[in-house]
Design a protein around this motif. Sequence first.
Motif, PDB file in Angstrom:
ATOM      1  N   THR A 186     -10.826  -2.861  12.367  1.00  0.00           N
ATOM      2  CA  THR A 186      -9.969  -3.957  12.832  1.00  0.00           C
ATOM      3  C   THR A 186     -10.348  -5.262  12.151  1.00  0.00           C
ATOM      4  N   ALA A 187     -11.649  -5.495  11.996  1.00  0.00           N
ATOM      5  CA  ALA A 187     -12.117  -6.761  11.427  1.00  0.00           C
ATOM      6  C   ALA A 187     -11.976  -6.816   9.914  1.00  0.00           C
ATOM      7  N   THR A 188     -12.165  -5.684   9.223  1.00  0.00           N
ATOM      8  CA  THR A 188     -12.224  -5.724   7.757  1.00  0.00           C
ATOM      9  C   THR A 188     -11.004  -5.154   7.061  1.00  0.00           C
ATOM     10  N   ARG A 189     -10.256  -4.294   7.724  1.00  0.00           N
ATOM     11  CA  ARG A 189      -9.135  -3.631   7.046  1.00  0.00           C
ATOM     12  C   ARG A 189      -7.800  -3.910   7.706  1.00  0.00           C
ATOM     13  N   GLY A 190      -7.792  -4.716   8.755  1.00  0.00           N
ATOM     14  CA  GLY A 190      -6.537  -5.057   9.419  1.00  0.00           C
ATOM     15  C   GLY A 190      -5.880  -3.893  10.121  1.00  0.00           C
ATOM     16  N   ILE A 191      -6.671  -2.901  10.517  1.00  0.00           N
ATOM     17  CA  ILE A 191      -6.111  -1.696  11.133  1.00  0.00           C
ATOM     18  C   ILE A 191      -5.878  -1.934  12.621  1.00  0.00           C
ATOM     19  N   HIS A 192      -4.755  -1.397  13.124  1.00  0.00           N
ATOM     20  CA  HIS A 192      -4.421  -1.488  14.542  1.00  0.00           C
ATOM     21  C   HIS A 192      -4.809  -0.174  15.211  1.00  0.00           C
ATOM     22  N   CYS A 193      -5.910  -0.190  15.945  1.00  0.00           N
ATOM     23  CA  CYS A 193      -6.346   1.036  16.609  1.00  0.00           C
ATOM     24  C   CYS A 193      -7.370   0.693  17.669  1.00  0.00           C
ATOM     25  N   ASP A 194      -7.607   1.644  18.555  1.00  0.00           N
ATOM     26  CA  ASP A 194      -8.766   1.564  19.442  1.00  0.00           C
ATOM     27  C   ASP A 194      -9.572   2.840  19.252  1.00  0.00           C
ATOM     28  N   GLU A 285       5.278  -4.168  -2.368  1.00  0.00           N
ATOM     29  CA  GLU A 285       6.661  -3.684  -2.320  1.00  0.00           C
ATOM     30  C   GLU A 285       6.706  -2.169  -2.123  1.00  0.00           C
ATOM     31  N   ARG A 286       5.883  -1.449  -2.842  1.00  0.00           N
ATOM     32  CA  ARG A 286       5.879   0.010  -2.729  1.00  0.00           C
ATOM     33  C   ARG A 286       5.258   0.467  -1.411  1.00  0.00           C
ATOM     34  N   ARG A 287       4.309  -0.282  -0.914  1.00  0.00           N
ATOM     35  CA  ARG A 287       3.741   0.052   0.396  1.00  0.00           C
ATOM     36  C   ARG A 287       4.821   0.009   1.475  1.00  0.00           C
ATOM     37  N   LEU A 288       5.608  -1.049   1.458  1.00  0.00           N
ATOM     38  CA  LEU A 288       6.668  -1.200   2.454  1.00  0.00           C
ATOM     39  C   LEU A 288       7.737  -0.128   2.290  1.00  0.00           C
ATOM     40  N   GLN A 289       8.057   0.227   1.043  1.00  0.00           N
ATOM     41  CA  GLN A 289       9.032   1.295   0.806  1.00  0.00           C
ATOM     42  C   GLN A 289       8.523   2.630   1.359  1.00  0.00           C
ATOM     43  N   LEU A 290       7.263   2.875   1.171  1.00  0.00           N
ATOM     44  CA  LEU A 290       6.688   4.134   1.644  1.00  0.00           C
ATOM     45  C   LEU A 290       6.696   4.196   3.170  1.00  0.00           C
ATOM     46  N   LEU A 291       6.366   3.089   3.814  1.00  0.00           N
ATOM     47  CA  LEU A 291       6.386   3.053   5.272  1.00  0.00           C
ATOM     48  C   LEU A 291       7.794   3.231   5.813  1.00  0.00           C
ATOM     49  N   GLU A 292       8.761   2.631   5.151  1.00  0.00           N
ATOM     50  CA  GLU A 292      10.150   2.768   5.581  1.00  0.00           C
ATOM     51  C   GLU A 292      10.610   4.221   5.448  1.00  0.00           C
ATOM     52  N   ALA A 294       8.716   6.884   5.656  1.00  0.00           N
ATOM     53  CA  ALA A 294       8.071   7.669   6.705  1.00  0.00           C
ATOM     54  C   ALA A 294       8.777   7.486   8.035  1.00  0.00           C
ATOM     55  N   ARG A 295       9.157   6.258   8.354  1.00  0.00           N
ATOM     56  CA  ARG A 295       9.842   6.005   9.628  1.00  0.00           C
ATOM     57  C   ARG A 295      11.204   6.687   9.681  1.00  0.00           C
ATOM     58  N   LYS A 296      11.971   6.561   8.619  1.00  0.00           N
ATOM     59  CA  LYS A 296      13.336   7.115   8.612  1.00  0.00           C
ATOM     60  C   LYS A 296      13.340   8.637   8.587  1.00  0.00           C
ATOM     61  N   GLN A 297      12.382   9.223   7.866  1.00  0.00           N
ATOM     62  CA  GLN A 297      12.370  10.677   7.704  1.00  0.00           C
ATOM     63  C   GLN A 297      11.527  11.386   8.766  1.00  0.00           C
ATOM     64  N   GLY A 298      10.826  10.623   9.586  1.00  0.00           N
ATOM     65  CA  GLY A 298       9.935  11.247  10.554  1.00  0.00           C
ATOM     66  C   GLY A 298       8.771  11.953   9.892  1.00  0.00           C
ATOM     67  N   CYS A 299       8.289  11.395   8.782  1.00  0.00           N
ATOM     68  CA  CYS A 299       7.199  11.993   8.020  1.00  0.00           C
ATOM     69  C   CYS A 299       5.897  11.254   8.280  1.00  0.00           C
ATOM     70  N   CYS A 300       4.845  11.798   7.759  1.00  0.00           N
ATOM     71  CA  CYS A 300       3.522  11.216   7.951  1.00  0.00           C
ATOM     72  C   CYS A 300       2.919  10.871   6.592  1.00  0.00           C
ATOM     73  N   GLN A 321      -2.075   1.337   6.969  1.00  0.00           N
ATOM     74  CA  GLN A 321      -1.928   1.542   8.406  1.00  0.00           C
ATOM     75  C   GLN A 321      -1.732   0.221   9.126  1.00  0.00           C
ATOM     76  N   GLY A 322      -2.315  -0.870   8.610  1.00  0.00           N
ATOM     77  CA  GLY A 322      -2.203  -2.169   9.244  1.00  0.00           C
ATOM     78  C   GLY A 322      -0.891  -2.877   8.990  1.00  0.00           C
ATOM     79  N   LEU A 323      -0.080  -2.356   8.070  1.00  0.00           N
ATOM     80  CA  LEU A 323       1.226  -2.948   7.775  1.00  0.00           C
ATOM     81  C   LEU A 323       2.307  -2.270   8.611  1.00  0.00           C
ATOM     82  N   ASP A 324       2.141  -2.303   9.899  1.00  0.00           N
ATOM     83  CA  ASP A 324       3.101  -1.683  10.810  1.00  0.00           C
ATOM     84  C   ASP A 324       3.185  -0.171  10.586  1.00  0.00           C
TER      85      ASP A 324
END
Length: 496
Positions: A186-194, A285-292, A294-300, A321-324
């Motif tokens: 959380t502190a060094t990589r901006g990851i959202h997790c517990d 730009e490519r990070r955001l494309q990849l995340l989009e 995954a969301r649309k296709q239900g992929c991981c 992982q930290g970019l939504d």
Amino acid sequence: MKQYLPHKTPHSERFTPFLEQGKTQRPLYRGLFNYIQQRILSAELPAGSRLPSSRELADLLSLSRNTVKQVYEMLQAEGYIETRHGDGSYVSPQLTLSRRTTQRSPGPHTRPIRLSAKSEQLEQIRPLYQQHKQQLLLPAVPALDQFPWQQWQRSVTHASRGMKFHTERDFMGEAALRTEIAAYLTATRGIHCDMRQVMICSGSQQGMQLAFSMLLNPGDRVLVEDPGFPGIDGAISNAGGIKLSIPIDRNGFRTDIALHHQQDARLAFITPSRNFPMGYTLSLERRLQLLEWARKQGCCIIEDDYDSEFRFDGPPLTALQGLDGEHSVIYSGTFSRILHPAMRLAYLVLPPALVDPFNRMRGFMDGGLSALPQLALADFMARGIFSSHLRRMRKLYKTRRSYLLQQVTQIFNGQLRWEPSDGGMHGVFLLPPGIDDKTIVEQTMKVGLGIRPLSYYYDKQPARSGLVIGFGGYDEARIDAGLALLKPILEHHLKS
């Protein structure tokens, strides 16, 4: 009919080898037991045959009678012999053994064990290089001489004391270590997790095996970088997946190719912080494309955060992982490259929806890991030693990289061209066209170098020829020694 061994001479003949060789084995009773056991298994002492009395055999071998009696009791307990009251000891009549050699190699009538189709598939995959500690300039080797051993031993001692009444077992791993990892990321990589999302593994390879087995059905496609880490091939194949190799450029994974032409892929495995081996970073730009995608296709997406800690030109970039990406990205990290190769501890950060299924599978897979190294590492991190060591290694590796680049430039006069990267523990150096990097590496391995050929990491894309040279684990003297060994070999190929 009883089969009696003749009373005197054959006894001597049967046990002469033990007199000459068997007495060298300690303890003596184990040597005699093994000797008689093998004679029975080879049918040299056939089923139903009578053995010498304990007194007779003790006199013959100059052993105590108690030793021989102990051996006979062991043979009887394992079913090799039976004792008849008042009539001595006999090889068990139930042992219907064919005469065979006592050598450990399979005989001509031994059928080979049949392997599964999966194991046969693994034979078709690029073999992994074996690492040897005596090799110089080996990639991915940390500075072992800089590891804070006294601090680590203190943490191990602290953990061992805490284990005195430690009986809890969590398939996900020790809660103390998972808590420290979650806070660190959380502190060094901006990851959202517990900590509930963190699963401890025995290494990144085990994490990948688990992830692929949980996410892939036979025939499912997986997007991977080309070039990339070949160790992932076996995990994909073992899960029945089909690897789709996607080219990379200086901006990383080519999403224009991967996402526009491979919409039916189930999973993507990438190293966005630093591609291995090239060191390229995936653009925003490519990070955001990849995340989009995954969301649309239900992929991981599996994010292998290779060498992210060793970025020299600024702090580590925010993880994918930290970019939504909390609900579509499995984040993978390891301690073996940061701390020590023998410290087989890694982790996955799972999307919340995958925690329960992965936890359930882990219980069937191996039931979790040993608590001691986990608790020791948790204490190591809680006391701030881990972060302090990481900062020192980042500075040290930057210095060692600068020295390697300087020496390569001077020694090889521009014939090895560095492929720029903003960090890591190795450098990629491109060879002139027409030079075979694999032939060079075969020769360098014979003189004690651990350099790897760049072409080895390519799959489907046209391979570039170059050398992957490690510097993280080597001081200036050993870098010089390694380059001195490389120089005549490389000069020979450049002149050819």
